[in-house]
Design a protein around this motif. Structure first.
Motif, PDB file in Angstrom:
ATOM      1  N   ILE A  52      15.415  14.221  58.283  1.00 29.80           N
ATOM      2  CA  ILE A  52      15.937  13.039  58.171  1.00 29.80           C
ATOM      3  C   ILE A  52      14.889  11.853  58.601  1.00 29.80           C
ATOM      4  O   ILE A  52      14.475  10.914  57.927  1.00 29.80           O
ATOM      5  N   ILE A  53      14.273  12.120  59.785  1.00 27.05           N
ATOM      6  CA  ILE A  53      13.509  11.297  60.377  1.00 27.05           C
ATOM      7  C   ILE A  53      12.022  11.408  59.615  1.00 27.05           C
ATOM      8  O   ILE A  53      11.546  10.305  59.293  1.00 27.05           O
ATOM      9  N   GLY A  54      11.725  12.446  59.047  1.00 28.92           N
ATOM     10  CA  GLY A  54      10.398  12.600  58.195  1.00 28.92           C
ATOM     11  C   GLY A  54      10.548  11.649  57.036  1.00 28.92           C
ATOM     12  O   GLY A  54       9.452  11.157  56.690  1.00 28.92           O
ATOM     13  N   THR A  55      11.688  11.701  56.397  1.00 30.33           N
ATOM     14  CA  THR A  55      11.947  10.854  55.498  1.00 30.33           C
ATOM     15  C   THR A  55      11.933   9.232  55.587  1.00 30.33           C
ATOM     16  O   THR A  55      11.095   8.626  55.000  1.00 30.33           O
ATOM     17  N   SER A 238      26.339   9.556  54.491  1.00 34.14           N
ATOM     18  CA  SER A 238      25.723  10.444  55.643  1.00 34.14           C
ATOM     19  C   SER A 238      26.500  10.749  56.785  1.00 34.14           C
ATOM     20  O   SER A 238      26.698  11.544  57.587  1.00 34.14           O
ATOM     21  N   PHE A 239      27.110   9.414  57.500  1.00 37.88           N
ATOM     22  CA  PHE A 239      27.904   9.296  58.565  1.00 37.88           C
ATOM     23  C   PHE A 239      29.063  10.173  58.231  1.00 37.88           C
ATOM     24  O   PHE A 239      29.240  11.130  59.292  1.00 37.88           O
ATOM     25  N   GLN A 359      20.241   5.862  56.654  1.00 36.43           N
ATOM     26  CA  GLN A 359      20.811   7.106  56.471  1.00 36.43           C
ATOM     27  C   GLN A 359      20.302   8.125  57.957  1.00 36.43           C
ATOM     28  O   GLN A 359      21.072   8.888  58.431  1.00 36.43           O
ATOM     29  N   ALA A 360      19.074   7.800  58.436  1.00 35.70           N
ATOM     30  CA  ALA A 360      18.635   8.515  59.735  1.00 35.70           C
ATOM     31  C   ALA A 360      19.519   7.950  60.711  1.00 35.70           C
ATOM     32  O   ALA A 360      20.070   9.079  61.452  1.00 35.70           O
ATOM     33  N   VAL A 361      19.877   6.839  61.250  1.00 35.40           N
ATOM     34  CA  VAL A 361      20.730   6.323  62.105  1.00 35.40           C
ATOM     35  C   VAL A 361      22.025   6.657  61.914  1.00 35.40           C
ATOM     36  O   VAL A 361      22.606   7.327  62.893  1.00 35.40           O
ATOM     37  N   ALA A 366      26.438  10.413  63.955  1.00 33.68           N
ATOM     38  CA  ALA A 366      27.509  11.009  63.400  1.00 33.68           C
ATOM     39  C   ALA A 366      28.254  12.176  64.647  1.00 33.68           C
ATOM     40  O   ALA A 366      29.378  11.904  64.876  1.00 33.68           O
ATOM     41  N   GLY A 367      27.382  13.088  64.987  1.00 37.47           N
ATOM     42  CA  GLY A 367      27.905  13.889  66.001  1.00 37.47           C
ATOM     43  C   GLY A 367      28.304  13.501  67.156  1.00 37.47           C
ATOM     44  O   GLY A 367      29.333  13.843  67.781  1.00 37.47           O
ATOM     45  N   TRP A 368      27.550  12.567  68.000  1.00 39.16           N
ATOM     46  CA  TRP A 368      27.915  11.802  68.860  1.00 39.16           C
ATOM     47  C   TRP A 368      29.130  10.941  68.972  1.00 39.16           C
ATOM     48  O   TRP A 368      29.975  10.935  69.769  1.00 39.16           O
TER      49      TRP A 368
END
Length: 409
Positions: A52-55, A238-239, A359-361, A366-368
């Motif tokens: 995700i970060i790479g994108t 994504s979330f 999307q990355a954020v 989400a897990g947190w």
């Protein structure tokens, strides 16, 4: 006006199907591999995060490079990077090297950033009225990628010569084969790009028209609807999608089989509406289709708050997929009507940064949120995405441009 799509759209559709196999394969295997070889349990999902970060960090560079050298060269480079990512991931599994596997995920994210531009390349081959149909056809290939990517794990154990490779963990052997197959698929995509795709040549006056500063372009109200519909649609999707398996399986004890069924249904719901969402845009308009996506999101959130039984999750995830499709296709098709052709790469880079940065954020948080604050907090935060879209819909209540001529001045 001709309503048939040119052959190039279907070529790009096939490239999307091949190139986007990367994402579902990494999302399926990343957490499993990380759980086995990560130095700490908390880092288990880092390989997925690196994709995700790479994108997110490369989308601006990818679009700017396309402006300089053309889409064809960057599409080919993206496929080459996808192939390299598969090889690096296979080597990481053989060596049992977690850092190398995360690096492979980062390279995969850059490849995905290039593949995300197929929809804009398709839009450029048609008239503005067919932009929604062209974009939705390319996105429809996501159904093929969603099936083909995970299936590579099933086929991976049968790769010829795989017995000569001894992974650090024996259960990873099918994964090694899957990533080698992924490498071959991306090489096939690169060959198709180099032999079948040609850069679109600018029509008279298109590229010679003066390109306005981005700040000037962003003063138009419709462009904010295009960007926010895509970005907030992607962020909420994504979330919720990232948090749902964790809440279903780890918190509420639903079986892994049921959890898989819910997520698979969600993925189908994301891409299946592409069969008709482009047609809806030509009949109802961009604003109405985006509004329908927002309505689907609101019902999704209402169902998610009403209970946490299996069918609550299923209906919520299906509506989440439909809402994402309407928002993303609607925003993507609207964007070309908000800039001149000579400004397309500048605007597309800003749009892609907003979409995949959001999307990355969302995915990384989400897990947190689920672990520390619970499911209801996740649903409540998701409502903010819908609120943002509703706000720009209201601002654009007097209508939207119907052709690029509307923003020529």
């Amino acid at each position: 006006m001709a309503s048939r799509l040119p052959a190039t759209v279907y070529l790009l559709m096939s490239l999307q199907a091949l190139s986007m196999c990367i994402a579902p394969l990494y999302f399926l295997t990343g957490g499993l591999v990380g759980n086995d070889i990560a130095p700490r349990p908390g880092l288990a999902t880092l390989p997925i995060a690196m994709v995700i970060i790479g994108t997110a960090v490369s989308v601006v560079g990818v679009t700017r490079l396309m402006a300089r050298v053309g889409r064809r060269a960057v599409f080919a480079l993206g496929s080459l990077l996808g192939s390299a990512s598969g090889v690096v991931a296979a080597c990481a599994l053989v060596l049992g090297h977690f850092g190398l596997f995360c690096t492979a995920g980062l390279v995969a994210g850059i490849s995905i950033a290039a593949a995300q531009q197929y929809r804009f390349a398709a839009i450029e081959t048609v008239s503005p009225m067919l932009a929604g149909k062209a974009a939705s056809r390319v996105l429809l290939a996501g159904l093929v990628a969603a099936y083909l990517g995970p299936e590579l794990v099933v086929w991976g154990g049968s790769v010829p010569g795989l017995e000569a490779l001894t992974p650090a963990i024996d259960s990873h052997r099918p994964f090694v084969g899957a990533f080698l197959l992924l490498s071959g698929i991306n090489l096939l995509a690169m060959a198709i790009v180099l032999t079948g795709y040609r850069n679109r040549h600018a029509q008279a006056g298109e590229e010679t028209a003066e390109a306005r500063p981005l700040a000037t372009i962003l003063r138009q109200r419709p462009i904010w609807l295009a960007i926010i519909a895509s970005a907030m649609g992607y962020a909420m999707m994504s979330f919720m999608m990232t948090g749902t398996p964790l809440n279903m399986h780890a918190v509420n004890g639903h079986s892994l089989l049921d959890t898989k069924w819910v997520i698979q249904s969600h993925i189908v719901a994301m891409y299946a509406p592409a069969l008709f969402s482009g047609w809806l845009i030509t009949r109802l308009g961009h604003r109405t289709v985006i509004a329908l996506g927002g309505a689907a999101y609101l019902v999704c959130l209402a169902i998610a708050l009403s209970g946490q039984h299996l069918m609550h999750y299923w209906w919520a995830m299906v509506l989440l997929g439909i809402g994402w499709n309407f928002m993303f296709v609607g925003g993507t098709a609207l964007l070309p009507l908000c800039h001149r052709p000579s400004e397309r790469f500048r605007v597309q880079s800003a749009n892609e940064f907003a979409v995949f940065g959001s999307q990355a954020v969302a995915a990384l948080s989400a897990g947190w949120v689920v672990n520390l604050h619970g499911w209801d907090a996740m649903v409540g935060l998701s409502f903010l995405s819908v609120l943002a879209v509703c706000l720009v819909l209201w601002i654009n209540r007097r209508g939207l441009p119907r052709s690029e001529a509307a923003v020529a001045g």
